[in-house]
Design a protein around this motif. Structure first.
Motif, PDB file in Angstrom:
ATOM      1  N   GLY A   1       9.518  57.188 101.153  1.00 28.32           N
ATOM      2  CA  GLY A   1      10.873  57.464 100.694  1.00 28.32           C
ATOM      3  C   GLY A   1      10.929  58.158  99.354  1.00 28.32           C
ATOM      4  N   GLY A   2       9.787  58.642  98.866  1.00 24.49           N
ATOM      5  CA  GLY A   2       9.737  59.270  97.556  1.00 24.49           C
ATOM      6  C   GLY A   2      10.229  60.697  97.562  1.00 24.49           C
ATOM      7  N   THR A   3      10.707  61.125  96.404  1.00 21.17           N
ATOM      8  CA  THR A   3      11.264  62.471  96.275  1.00 21.17           C
ATOM      9  C   THR A   3      10.551  63.325  95.239  1.00 21.17           C
ATOM     10  OG1 THR A   3      12.860  61.688  94.627  1.00 21.17           O
ATOM     11  CG2 THR A   3      13.561  61.659  96.947  1.00 21.17           C
ATOM     12  N   ASP A   4       9.734  62.698  94.393  1.00 21.09           N
ATOM     13  CA  ASP A   4       9.115  63.460  93.314  1.00 21.09           C
ATOM     14  C   ASP A   4       7.707  62.946  93.046  1.00 21.09           C
ATOM     15  OD1 ASP A   4       9.834  61.037  92.283  1.00 21.09           O
ATOM     16  OD2 ASP A   4      10.867  61.809  90.514  1.00 21.09           O
ATOM     17  N   TYR A   5       7.007  63.639  92.143  1.00 23.56           N
ATOM     18  CA  TYR A   5       5.617  63.296  91.859  1.00 23.56           C
ATOM     19  C   TYR A   5       5.342  63.619  90.402  1.00 23.56           C
ATOM     20  CZ  TYR A   5       0.630  62.652  92.982  1.00 23.56           C
ATOM     21  OH  TYR A   5      -0.654  62.193  93.052  1.00 23.56           O
ATOM     22  N   LEU A   6       5.232  62.579  89.595  1.00 18.33           N
ATOM     23  CA  LEU A   6       4.913  62.698  88.187  1.00 18.33           C
ATOM     24  C   LEU A   6       3.427  62.388  88.021  1.00 18.33           C
ATOM     25  CD1 LEU A   6       6.040  62.846  85.155  1.00 18.33           C
ATOM     26  CD2 LEU A   6       6.077  60.351  85.290  1.00 18.33           C
TER      27      LEU A   6
ATOM     28  N   PRO B   1      11.064  74.183  97.172  1.00 17.45           N
ATOM     29  CA  PRO B   1      10.290  75.289  97.781  1.00 17.45           C
ATOM     30  C   PRO B   1       9.328  75.953  96.802  1.00 17.45           C
ATOM     31  CG  PRO B   1      12.611  75.451  98.362  1.00 17.45           C
ATOM     32  CD  PRO B   1      12.512  74.388  97.307  1.00 17.45           C
ATOM     33  N   ALA B   2       9.606  75.872  95.511  1.00 20.88           N
ATOM     34  CA  ALA B   2       8.751  76.515  94.521  1.00 20.88           C
ATOM     35  C   ALA B   2       7.563  75.638  94.124  1.00 20.88           C
ATOM     36  CB  ALA B   2       9.568  76.863  93.270  1.00 20.88           C
ATOM     37  N   ALA B   3       7.583  74.360  94.527  1.00 25.88           N
ATOM     38  CA  ALA B   3       6.501  73.448  94.144  1.00 25.88           C
ATOM     39  C   ALA B   3       5.286  73.655  95.038  1.00 25.88           C
ATOM     40  CB  ALA B   3       6.977  72.001  94.251  1.00 25.88           C
ATOM     41  N   PRO B   4       4.083  73.547  94.497  1.00 23.73           N
ATOM     42  CA  PRO B   4       2.896  73.586  95.357  1.00 23.73           C
ATOM     43  C   PRO B   4       2.916  72.401  96.299  1.00 23.73           C
ATOM     44  CG  PRO B   4       2.306  72.864  93.145  1.00 23.73           C
ATOM     45  CD  PRO B   4       3.740  73.288  93.085  1.00 23.73           C
ATOM     46  N   GLN B   5       2.316  72.552  97.447  1.00 21.25           N
ATOM     47  CA  GLN B   5       2.306  71.480  98.438  1.00 21.25           C
ATOM     48  C   GLN B   5       0.903  70.873  98.540  1.00 21.25           C
ATOM     49  OE1 GLN B   5       5.089  70.133 100.120  1.00 21.25           O
ATOM     50  NE2 GLN B   5       5.963  71.350  98.442  1.00 21.25           N
ATOM     51  N   PHE B   6       0.847  69.569  98.395  1.00 18.99           N
ATOM     52  CA  PHE B   6      -0.406  68.821  98.478  1.00 18.99           C
ATOM     53  C   PHE B   6      -0.309  67.793  99.598  1.00 18.99           C
ATOM     54  CE2 PHE B   6       0.328  69.916  93.981  1.00 18.99           C
ATOM     55  CZ  PHE B   6      -0.785  70.722  93.747  1.00 18.99           C
ATOM     56  N   ASP B   7      -1.463  67.423 100.157  1.00 11.52           N
ATOM     57  CA  ASP B   7      -1.486  66.458 101.265  1.00 11.52           C
ATOM     58  C   ASP B   7      -0.809  65.156 100.896  1.00 11.52           C
ATOM     59  OD1 ASP B   7      -2.893  68.384 102.601  1.00 11.52           O
ATOM     60  OD2 ASP B   7      -4.840  67.351 102.481  1.00 11.52           O
ATOM     61  N   VAL B   8      -0.954  64.709  99.629  1.00  8.79           N
ATOM     62  CA  VAL B   8      -0.416  63.418  99.225  1.00  8.79           C
ATOM     63  C   VAL B   8       1.106  63.394  99.272  1.00  8.79           C
ATOM     64  CG1 VAL B   8      -0.300  63.951  96.748  1.00  8.79           C
ATOM     65  CG2 VAL B   8      -0.669  61.587  97.499  1.00  8.79           C
ATOM     66  N   PHE B   9       1.744  64.553  99.231  1.00  9.42           N
ATOM     67  CA  PHE B   9       3.197  64.577  99.279  1.00  9.42           C
ATOM     68  C   PHE B   9       3.716  63.993 100.588  1.00  9.42           C
ATOM     69  CE2 PHE B   9       4.069  68.244  96.046  1.00  9.42           C
ATOM     70  CZ  PHE B   9       3.523  67.454  95.049  1.00  9.42           C
ATOM     71  N   ASP B  10       2.948  64.126 101.668  1.00 10.66           N
ATOM     72  CA  ASP B  10       3.357  63.508 102.941  1.00 10.66           C
ATOM     73  C   ASP B  10       3.390  61.991 102.817  1.00 10.66           C
ATOM     74  OD1 ASP B  10       3.595  65.987 104.181  1.00 10.66           O
ATOM     75  OD2 ASP B  10       1.506  65.978 104.867  1.00 10.66           O
ATOM     76  N   ASP B  11       2.418  61.418 102.117  1.00  9.85           N
ATOM     77  CA  ASP B  11       2.428  59.973 101.885  1.00  9.85           C
ATOM     78  C   ASP B  11       3.641  59.558 101.062  1.00  9.85           C
ATOM     79  OD1 ASP B  11       0.038  59.695 103.261  1.00  9.85           O
ATOM     80  OD2 ASP B  11      -1.194  59.849 101.449  1.00  9.85           O
ATOM     81  N   VAL B  12       3.969  60.356 100.063  1.00 12.25           N
ATOM     82  CA  VAL B  12       5.120  60.043  99.212  1.00 12.25           C
ATOM     83  C   VAL B  12       6.398  60.079 100.032  1.00 12.25           C
ATOM     84  CG1 VAL B  12       6.475  60.820  97.233  1.00 12.25           C
ATOM     85  CG2 VAL B  12       3.967  60.890  97.127  1.00 12.25           C
ATOM     86  N   ARG B  13       6.539  61.087 100.889  1.00 15.38           N
ATOM     87  CA  ARG B  13       7.737  61.173 101.730  1.00 15.38           C
ATOM     88  C   ARG B  13       7.854  59.961 102.642  1.00 15.38           C
ATOM     89  NH1 ARG B  13       5.841  66.590 102.183  1.00 15.38           N
ATOM     90  NH2 ARG B  13       7.213  68.075 101.084  1.00 15.38           N
ATOM     91  N   ARG B  14       6.747  59.520 103.216  1.00 16.47           N
ATOM     92  CA  ARG B  14       6.794  58.363 104.103  1.00 16.47           C
ATOM     93  C   ARG B  14       7.262  57.098 103.385  1.00 16.47           C
ATOM     94  NH1 ARG B  14       2.305  60.951 106.670  1.00 16.47           N
ATOM     95  NH2 ARG B  14       0.813  60.026 105.198  1.00 16.47           N
TER      96      ARG B  14
ATOM     97  N   ASP C   1      12.553  57.228  94.312  1.00 13.60           N
ATOM     98  CA  ASP C   1      13.328  57.564  95.516  1.00 13.60           C
ATOM     99  C   ASP C   1      14.710  58.103  95.170  1.00 13.60           C
ATOM    100  OD1 ASP C   1      14.519  55.262  94.605  1.00 13.60           O
ATOM    101  OD2 ASP C   1      14.413  54.188  96.511  1.00 13.60           O
ATOM    102  N   ARG C   2      14.929  58.462  93.913  1.00  5.82           N
ATOM    103  CA  ARG C   2      16.206  59.053  93.533  1.00  5.82           C
ATOM    104  C   ARG C   2      16.225  60.504  94.011  1.00  5.82           C
ATOM    105  NH1 ARG C   2      16.209  58.289  88.186  1.00  5.82           N
ATOM    106  NH2 ARG C   2      17.307  56.286  88.248  1.00  5.82           N
TER     107      ARG C   2
END
Length: 392
Positions: A115-120, A100-113, A144-145
């Motif tokens: 199965g991703g959980t993080d963004y380095l 909840p504290a992380a900024p939200q970016f459009d690309v995060f939706d692609d990562v979720r699709r 996906d961890r």
């Protein structure tokens, strides 16, 4: 040195493409045990049509490479993690995308699709003053961890990225060189330059069908029109140049409001085939020029005059020691330009020399014998029949 480091260096030295570099790099990290589901690499480029090349590797689909045009989705970058990093002057960021504290970016939706959980995310600056638009490289990695990458996995990625960035930069500079030569010199000439044909006076004699095209009335229009005329000129030049490429020819030079193009005669393309290709290109160029005029119905139309000739030309490096042009010269070039100058007085849009007429696959009509400026003997000239097809 670990095997992956050796592999990256080898790829950089061999000059493989960036897509192969990224997919090979990612697959080797997966083989080491990193739970990667998505890896992204963005490279700005210096290209008349492409603003940036994006490379996306996903576990489900493999590698996808896309060139993003200057006009398309310009605001997407504004909403990206990389813009956020640049605005906040950061080069290293890491987020759990559902934090909840992380900024939200459009690309995060692609990562979720995926199965991703993080963004380095990492940014590397190239800082090359001679190519300022090649600002750097942006990379991101997602796992996906549930609790994301482990510290030692981030450390492993970070230890490899300087090598990866250097290899990608080397490949990008080579691709930039090739693209610029193709764009500003031409495909064939660019490849000749890259193969070492760079000395002044170095070249070869080739036999080719030549196409010389010029807009009638542009000079007088340019005297009264504003800068908007440049955009219109580009449309007319595109109407001339694209048919040449479509017929296997090459535009050797843009000359103000005209072009010089060649259709070389080779073992694979006979004289008849080269001349036929030049005729088809001329016809298509005239038709497309009519279409461009239709887009500017409230403005004076610009007619297109085309001359076709076939002969021997010198094809090579010509110019001063510090400024060369890879082009063609010779009597055949002079003759085709003199032919085009007669289009107005002979009231036709296409003039064809006897050397092309003798190989023409379509009917031609003789215009009689005419004297060309600077050429002693008269030449029989031809035009396509019926002329009405060409003079719209």
């Amino acid at each position: 040195m670990a095997n992956l480091e050796d592999w990256i260096i080898e790829q950089g030295l061999r000059g493989a493409d960036v897509g192969s570099l990224l997919s090979g790099f990612t697959e080797r990290l997966v083989a080491e045990g990193l739970p990667l589901v998505r890896v992204y690499l963005a490279l700005p480029t210096v290209n008349p049509t492409i603003r940036v090349y994006t490379h996306v590797w996903t576990r489900s689909a493999g590698l996808m490479v896309e060139g993003v045009s200057h006009e398309r989705n310009a605001r997407a970058f504004d909403r990206s993690p990389f813009n956020h990093m640049m605005q906040t002057e950061q080069t290293r960021c890491y987020w759990l995308i559902d934090d909840p504290a992380a900024p939200q970016f459009d690309v995060f939706d692609d990562v979720r699709r995926q199965g991703g959980t993080d963004y380095l995310a990492r940014l590397f600056s190239f800082e090359n003053e001679s190519a300022p638009d090649l600002r750097g490289i942006g990379l991101s990695f997602s796992s996906d961890r549930p609790d994301g990458f482990r510290p030692e996995e981030v450390e492993r990625i970070d230890s490899l990225l300087p090598l990866l960035g250097l290899a990608a930069y080397r490949m990008t500079l080579f691709d930039l060189t090739v693209a610029m030569l193709d764009t500003y010199v031409g495909l064939s000439a660019g490849r000749r330059v890259l193969s070492g044909e760079i000395r002044r006076g170095f070249g070869t004699t080739i036999t080719a069908a030549l196409l010389f095209a010029d807009l009638r009335g542009f000079t007088s229009l340019a005297d009264t029109a504003g800068m908007d005329l440049i955009a219109r000129l580009d449309q007319h030049l595109e109407a001339m140049a694209d048919p040449v490429a479509e017929q296997g020819g090459e535009v050797l030079k843009f000359m103000g409001d005209g072009i010089l193009a060649a259709f070389p005669i080779t073992d694979e393309r006979s004289r008849e085939q080269a001349c036929a290709a030049a005729i088809r290109a001329a016809r298509t160029a005239l038709e497309r020029n009519v279409a461009v005029n239709a887009l500017h119905a409230g403005e004076p139309p610009l007619s297109l005059d085309v001359a076709l000739h076939c002969g021997d030309v010198f094809y090579g490096n010509i110019g001063a020691a510090g400024r060369l042009d890879f082009t063609v010269i010779g009597p055949a070039v002079n003759e085709v330009s003199r032919m085009e100058a007669l289009c107005n007085s002979l009231d036709c849009s296409v003039i064809v020399s006897e050397s092309v007429a003798s190989a023409s696959p379509v009917a031609l009509r003789s215009l009689g014998r005419h004297r060309l400026r600077g050429i002693a003997a008269e030449r029989e000239l031809f035009t396509l029949d019926p002329v009405s097809v060409w003079t719209a």
